[in-house]
Design an enzyme around this catalytic site. Sequence first.
Site, PDB file in Angstrom:
ATOM      1  CB  ALA A 156       7.178  97.528 -23.931  1.00 37.74           C
ATOM      2  N   GLY A 199       9.584 100.718 -28.075  1.00 37.01           N
ATOM      3  CA  GLY A 199       9.999 101.785 -27.177  1.00 37.01           C
ATOM      4  C   GLY A 199      11.374 101.553 -26.586  1.00 37.01           C
ATOM      5  CG  ASP A 200      14.406  98.029 -24.897  1.00 39.54           C
ATOM      6  OD1 ASP A 200      14.893  98.624 -23.920  1.00 39.54           O
ATOM      7  OD2 ASP A 200      14.978  97.080 -25.470  1.00 39.54           O
ATOM      8  CB  ALA A 201      14.410  99.559 -30.398  1.00 36.91           C
TER       9      ALA A 201
END
Length: 133
Positions: free
Chosen positions: A22, A25-27
Amino acid sequence: MANLTAEKRFVQIERLSPLALAYIGDAVYELYVRTFLLMPPKRMADYHNLVIRQVKAEAQAAKLEILEPYLTALEKDILRRGRNACRVKPKRLTLKVYQQATSFETLIGYLYLTDFQRLQELLAKLKSIPKIS
């Protein structure tokens, strides 16, 4: 991870926690949104406000709902792992929204590391990001 064989790299990726997936994935998703919103040129404040609206947890949860019908069994399992990794409810969100957003980020991170082409296919389904007038 660059010096590893594909098989060893995959094994290491499989060992990553859902929260680590995550995190990346956020970046990746924020970079995707920033790139998508780059044209036409805007003021910096407009860029920032548009990006924030798209990467906040509520927006990510909504994007996950769009993608769910297109996901494979493996991808749904990755979502489940991301959802189950959420144990603490943030102050401004419901636990469900936070879990959905974390699941979304986990999936994005996993696909970024394992199947970039599939990631691109799914992100193409989200091209409905609104642009500023």
